[in-house]
Design a protein around this motif. Structure first.
Motif, short mmCIF file in Angstrom:
data_model
loop_
_atom_site.label_atom_id
_atom_site.label_comp_id
_atom_site.label_asym_id
_atom_site.label_seq_id
_atom_site.Cartn_x
_atom_site.Cartn_y
_atom_site.Cartn_z
N VAL A 1 -1.44 -4.84 -2.16
CA VAL A 1 -1.74 -5.61 -1.12
C VAL A 1 -2.99 -6.57 -1.38
O VAL A 1 -4.18 -5.91 -1.75
CB VAL A 1 -2.10 -4.89 0.34
N TYR A 2 -2.60 -7.94 -1.23
CA TYR A 2 -3.57 -8.93 -1.69
C TYR A 2 -3.98 -9.58 -0.46
O TYR A 2 -3.12 -10.08 0.17
CB TYR A 2 -3.11 -9.79 -2.78
N PHE B 1 -12.96 -4.19 -2.05
CA PHE B 1 -12.15 -3.23 -1.27
C PHE B 1 -12.45 -1.90 -2.16
O PHE B 1 -12.02 -1.81 -3.47
CB PHE B 1 -10.89 -3.46 -1.10
N ARG B 2 -12.89 -0.90 -1.66
CA ARG B 2 -13.12 0.47 -2.45
C ARG B 2 -12.86 1.53 -1.44
O ARG B 2 -13.03 1.38 -0.25
CB ARG B 2 -14.57 0.44 -3.05
N GLY B 3 -12.53 2.54 -2.06
CA GLY B 3 -12.46 3.96 -1.18
C GLY B 3 -10.69 3.91 -1.07
O GLY B 3 -9.99 3.29 -1.24
N GLN C 1 -9.04 -1.54 -4.67
CA GLN C 1 -9.07 -1.70 -6.05
C GLN C 1 -10.00 -3.15 -6.13
O GLN C 1 -9.39 -3.95 -6.98
CB GLN C 1 -7.64 -1.96 -6.54
N GLY C 2 -11.16 -3.09 -5.57
CA GLY C 2 -11.80 -4.38 -5.89
C GLY C 2 -11.48 -5.47 -5.02
O GLY C 2 -11.88 -5.80 -3.86
N HIS C 3 -10.22 -6.48 -5.44
CA HIS C 3 -10.06 -7.69 -4.54
C HIS C 3 -8.55 -7.33 -4.02
O HIS C 3 -7.92 -8.18 -3.79
CB HIS C 3 -9.91 -8.87 -5.67
#
Length: 149
Positions: free
Chosen positions: A46-47, A2-4, A112-114
């Motif tokens: 948020v995971y 996840f990025r942006g 933030q990545g994961h």
């Protein structure tokens, strides 16, 4: 991955529409089952549920008589809530979590990545600008001296 950064709105019930570019990945990775929790930076994390489980296990294995560890357990595990994307790709951010992060209508979802960070828009801008100022004053951390873009 996840990025942006996405500028989003919470509706009057506290629902947040997950950006379309992330919905399919979340449905595939965790069937839309997420964990939302507080972060010491006063934003929310948020995971996808599978990414959160080992973090919670590690947190809970820390000694509960250590005041700093206990404080992190109370914050991260205490605020953790299971949420599920609805058929419209929305998640409900509970009132206690919205209050903790001072979320109003305008929010920023930051990949933030994961995981994601969910910020009040004004707090995100202030935090981002403070981070940029810190980089300008102090430069990169020693671990990143050989890093280049």
């Amino acid at each position: 991955m996840f990025r942006g950064v996405a500028k989003l709105n919470l509706d009057s019930k506290g629902r947040l529409a997950v950006p379309a570019k992330h919905r399919d990945a979340l449905l595939e990775q965790c069937a839309g089952k997420l964990i939302v929790t507080a972060d010491p930076s006063k934003c929310l994390l948020v995971y996808p549920q599978p990414e959160w489980e080992p973090i919670q296990q590690k947190l809970m294995s820390m000694p509960s008589f250590n005041a700093r560890a206990r404080s992190l357990q109370r914050l991260l595990v205490g605020y953790a809530e299971d949420v599920e994307m609805d058929s419209a790709g929305r998640i409900l951010v509970s009132s206690p979590l919205r209050q903790f992060a001072a979320l109003d209508k305008h929010v920023m979802l930051v990949g933030q990545g994961h995981k994601f960070e969910l910020w009040d828009e004004e707090q995100w801008i202030a935090s981002r600008d403070a981070g940029l100022e810190l980089q300008n004053q102090e430069g990169l951390p020693p671990e990143m001296e050989d890093f280049s873009l």
